[in-house]
Design a protein around this motif. Structure first.
Motif, PDB file in Angstrom:
ATOM      1  N   LEU A 443       0.728  -1.204  -0.179  1.00 36.57           N
ATOM      2  CA  LEU A 443       0.120  -0.047  -0.031  1.00 36.57           C
ATOM      3  C   LEU A 443       0.917   1.192   0.058  1.00 36.57           C
ATOM      4  O   LEU A 443       1.962   1.264   0.553  1.00 36.57           O
ATOM      5  CB  LEU A 443      -0.987  -0.102   1.282  1.00 36.57           C
ATOM      6  CG  LEU A 443      -2.019  -1.092   1.363  1.00 36.57           C
ATOM      7  CD1 LEU A 443      -2.629  -1.240   2.612  1.00 36.57           C
ATOM      8  CD2 LEU A 443      -3.074  -0.787   0.197  1.00 36.57           C
ATOM      9  N   SER A 444       0.517   2.159  -0.859  1.00 37.27           N
ATOM     10  CA  SER A 444       1.123   3.592  -0.812  1.00 37.27           C
ATOM     11  C   SER A 444       0.284   4.484  -0.840  1.00 37.27           C
ATOM     12  O   SER A 444      -0.871   4.421  -1.069  1.00 37.27           O
ATOM     13  CB  SER A 444       1.878   3.637  -2.137  1.00 37.27           C
ATOM     14  OG  SER A 444       1.178   3.436  -3.208  1.00 37.27           O
ATOM     15  N   ALA A 445       0.463   5.554   0.117  1.00 41.08           N
ATOM     16  CA  ALA A 445      -0.413   6.604   0.595  1.00 41.08           C
ATOM     17  C   ALA A 445      -0.605   7.583  -0.764  1.00 41.08           C
ATOM     18  O   ALA A 445       0.320   7.674  -1.454  1.00 41.08           O
ATOM     19  CB  ALA A 445       0.256   7.404   1.657  1.00 41.08           C
ATOM     20  N   GLN A 449      -3.356  12.290   1.141  1.00 40.13           N
ATOM     21  CA  GLN A 449      -3.585  11.522   2.726  1.00 40.13           C
ATOM     22  C   GLN A 449      -2.488  11.319   3.475  1.00 40.13           C
ATOM     23  O   GLN A 449      -1.153  11.651   3.086  1.00 40.13           O
ATOM     24  CB  GLN A 449      -4.107  10.081   2.329  1.00 40.13           C
ATOM     25  CG  GLN A 449      -5.391   9.973   1.425  1.00 40.13           C
ATOM     26  CD  GLN A 449      -5.632   8.635   1.177  1.00 40.13           C
ATOM     27  OE1 GLN A 449      -4.940   7.638   1.005  1.00 40.13           O
ATOM     28  NE2 GLN A 449      -6.896   8.339   1.063  1.00 40.13           N
ATOM     29  N   ASP A 451       0.021  10.274   6.923  1.00 36.87           N
ATOM     30  CA  ASP A 451       0.518   9.120   7.319  1.00 36.87           C
ATOM     31  C   ASP A 451      -0.509   8.132   8.347  1.00 36.87           C
ATOM     32  O   ASP A 451      -0.276   6.897   8.325  1.00 36.87           O
ATOM     33  CB  ASP A 451       1.845   9.176   7.983  1.00 36.87           C
ATOM     34  CG  ASP A 451       2.856   9.706   6.775  1.00 36.87           C
ATOM     35  OD1 ASP A 451       3.593  10.406   7.134  1.00 36.87           O
ATOM     36  OD2 ASP A 451       2.326   9.467   5.487  1.00 36.87           O
ATOM     37  N   GLN A 453      -3.571   7.390   8.375  1.00 37.64           N
ATOM     38  CA  GLN A 453      -4.516   6.486   7.762  1.00 37.64           C
ATOM     39  C   GLN A 453      -3.931   5.300   7.355  1.00 37.64           C
ATOM     40  O   GLN A 453      -4.399   4.166   7.520  1.00 37.64           O
ATOM     41  CB  GLN A 453      -5.235   7.159   6.705  1.00 37.64           C
ATOM     42  CG  GLN A 453      -6.479   6.288   6.023  1.00 37.64           C
ATOM     43  CD  GLN A 453      -7.510   7.284   5.147  1.00 37.64           C
ATOM     44  OE1 GLN A 453      -6.736   8.305   4.794  1.00 37.64           O
ATOM     45  NE2 GLN A 453      -8.340   6.483   4.563  1.00 37.64           N
ATOM     46  N   LEU A 454      -2.819   5.371   6.786  1.00 36.38           N
ATOM     47  CA  LEU A 454      -2.053   4.417   6.214  1.00 36.38           C
ATOM     48  C   LEU A 454      -1.385   3.395   7.370  1.00 36.38           C
ATOM     49  O   LEU A 454      -1.767   2.241   7.078  1.00 36.38           O
ATOM     50  CB  LEU A 454      -0.613   4.856   5.478  1.00 36.38           C
ATOM     51  CG  LEU A 454       0.399   3.693   4.876  1.00 36.38           C
ATOM     52  CD1 LEU A 454      -0.629   2.869   3.845  1.00 36.38           C
ATOM     53  CD2 LEU A 454       1.486   4.488   4.266  1.00 36.38           C
ATOM     54  N   GLU A 455      -0.918   4.032   8.493  1.00 34.98           N
ATOM     55  CA  GLU A 455      -0.640   3.259   9.907  1.00 34.98           C
ATOM     56  C   GLU A 455      -1.891   2.349  10.078  1.00 34.98           C
ATOM     57  O   GLU A 455      -1.637   1.257  10.583  1.00 34.98           O
ATOM     58  CB  GLU A 455      -0.127   4.304  10.576  1.00 34.98           C
ATOM     59  CG  GLU A 455       0.544   3.545  11.761  1.00 34.98           C
ATOM     60  CD  GLU A 455       1.736   2.845  11.608  1.00 34.98           C
ATOM     61  OE1 GLU A 455       2.648   3.099  10.634  1.00 34.98           O
ATOM     62  OE2 GLU A 455       2.227   2.192  12.037  1.00 34.98           O
ATOM     63  N   LEU A 458      -2.462  -0.624   7.908  1.00 37.22           N
ATOM     64  CA  LEU A 458      -1.305  -1.687   8.184  1.00 37.22           C
ATOM     65  C   LEU A 458      -1.712  -2.575   9.252  1.00 37.22           C
ATOM     66  O   LEU A 458      -1.335  -3.692   9.181  1.00 37.22           O
ATOM     67  CB  LEU A 458       0.005  -0.832   7.924  1.00 37.22           C
ATOM     68  CG  LEU A 458       0.460  -0.322   6.689  1.00 37.22           C
ATOM     69  CD1 LEU A 458       1.873   0.430   6.671  1.00 37.22           C
ATOM     70  CD2 LEU A 458       0.766  -1.625   5.800  1.00 37.22           C
TER      71      LEU A 458
END
Length: 490
Positions: A443-445, A449, A451, A453-455, A458
């Motif tokens: 997944l890449s941001a 967006q 960081d 939400q990405l965390e 994951l």
């Protein structure tokens, strides 16, 4: 020359009796202790009635069939008699009407509420007064509505029209001594009686005559019983001169000698016969015995064929008998008794083992239904009719069909990579489907967006992967355990 014993073929050879579980009995009932050779119990498809101990009069208990378990001492009774109740009988044409005979010289007819008693019942629908001594026998006419027979210790038999509370016939010259029992024929045109003078009589009440009489049917001085069978023959129980209990079968056309005579044992309890006209089986219960013997009556010698004996530990003080229309046809039940202990009423179920789940036509021919064949006035006018028959097929409920379940090996297991089993375990199709493996996703941001939400995504993915791994390990452990069980290693 050797003769091989031939076993008589009968579909009732393997009838077996089984008492119900304790929670389906009626407990804490004070069964009457009066010394009278009555059954003390009457049953129909709605209620069970038991004569009980009562202070200051006579009473009997009426319980809905489903009211099992412990019966409270304050449970309401039918208590209108001023003397002990000696006999009770349910009306075959109305499941809420019961007649009772008592030491107070009266016969009373009671209407029981549809859901049973909620308060003591003291007011009968009809009081029939005509006997000068205690009334020990009451029995309803099998096919005519509202016709009731009573017999008392005054040696008088009275046939009543309950609907008008009047005497139809008074038979006071036929019995010189105490009447032990009275039994109607199947169409109610005649009745037979057993008397203390050791005679069995067949009586036509409408003509007021004794059709035929057999003196000294049983030589013993103890109580006899006589009942009509479906084909007009008479079955009797009694005692020999040596006080051995006997069974006999008689043809009213020729009463010089019995068609069959069997000696049972030397116990002293009176034998109470119960007859099922649909199967031609007679069940014999001795008062004070702990057994029920049953016999099949056939057209060929020796006519009375012993089938089997149901034995329990406790002696019986009385016995109730369920009409055929109250039985469970789904379980191949051909008879049900209600055995009275000192403080309990215990149902005993008689069944014929059958593997088929279909309705058993041979066990359940059309049987007598609750509809009367005629009115009392028609019977008095001379009409004779057999019972109105009903089919028990409508009471049959087909067993619930089970869902189809197929269990077989996976035919594709060779062409797909097998999971790595533990040592010694075989590859098999698991009953629990293996969870799908979540592929690794990069997944890449997306532009714009943060960081955070990405965390979050994951972390959630990591949790799912851990759950999948734990499920896979659990499946492998269960597979290994199953393999050890199959190989006998446990």
């Amino acid at each position: 020359m050797s003769f091989r014993k031939v076993v008589r073929q009968s579909k009732f050879r393997h009838v077996f009796g089984q008492p119900v579980k304790n929670d389906q009995c009626y407990d804490d009932i004070r069964v009457s202790r009066i010394t009278w050779d009555s059954s003390f119990c009457a049953v129909n498809p709605k209620f069970v009635a038991v004569i009980v101990e009562a202070s200051g009069g006579g009473a009997f208990l009426v319980l809905p069939l489903l009211k099992t378990g412990r019966i409270d001492k304050s449970y309401p009774t039918v208590c209108g008699h001023t003397g002990p109740v000696l006999d009770i009988d349910w009306c075959p044409h109305n499941d809420q009407v019961i007649a009772s005979g008592s030491e107070d010289c009266t016969v009373m007819v009671w209407q029981i509420p549809e859901n049973g008693l909620t308060q003591p019942l003291t007011e009968p629908v009809v009081v029939l007064e005509g006997h000068s001594k205690r009334v020990g026998i009451v029995t309803w006419h099998p096919t005519a509505r509202n016709v009731l027979l009573s017999a008392g210790c005054d040696n008088v038999v009275i046939v009543w029209n309950v609907g008008t509370a009047e005497e139809l016939y008074r038979l006071d010259t036929m019995h010189p001594d105490l009447i032990y029992n009275v039994s109607w024929s199947c169409d109610g045109s005649l009745f037979c009686s057993a008397c203390k003078d050791k005679s069995v009589r067949v009586v036509d009440p409408r003509r007021g005559v004794v059709v035929v009489e057999k003196e000294r049917a049983h030589e013993g001085a103890r109580p006899m019983r006589a009942i009509f069978l479906a084909d007009g023959k008479i079955f009797t129980t009694g005692f020999s001169r040596m006080s051995e209990r006997q069974l006999a079968l008689w043809d009213p056309e020729s009463l010089e000698e019995p068609m069959a005579l069997q000696e049972l044992d030397s116990s002293n309890g009176a034998l109470l016969p119960f007859y099922d006209p649909d199967t031609n089986i007679v069940y014999v219960c001795g008062k004070g015995d702990s057994s029920i013997r049953y016999f099949e009556i056939t057209e060929e010698p020796p006519y009375i064929h012993f089938l089997n004996t149901f034995t329990s530990k406790e002696p019986q003080r009385g016995m109730g008998w369920m009409p055929k229309r109250g039985l469970d046809v789904n379980k191949c039940e051909i008879a049900r008794f209600y055995k009275l202990h000192e403080r309990k009423c215990e149902p005993i179920v008689m069944t014929v083992p059958r593997k088929s789940d279909l309705f058993q036509d041979d066990l359940y021919p059309d049987t007598a239904g609750p509809e009367a064949a005629m009115e009392a006035e028609e019977w008095v006018a001379g009409k004779t009719a057999g019972p109105v028959l009903i089919s028990l097929r409508e009471a049959y409920v087909p067993s619930k069909q089970r869902d189809l379940k197929v269990s077989k090996k996976n035919m594709l297991h060779e062409s797909r990579p097998a999971p790595t089993p533990s040592t010694g375990s075989a590859t098999r199709l698991s009953a629990t489907p293996a969870p799908a493996v979540v592929p690794s996703i990069s997944l890449s941001a997306a532009p714009g967006q943060g960081d955070g939400q990405l965390e979050e995504v994951l972390q959630e993915l990591q949790v799912l992967r851990m759950q999948v791994k734990e499920q896979g390990e659990r499946i492998c452990r269960l597979e290994e355990q199953l393999s050890r069980i199959e190989n006998g290693d446990v």
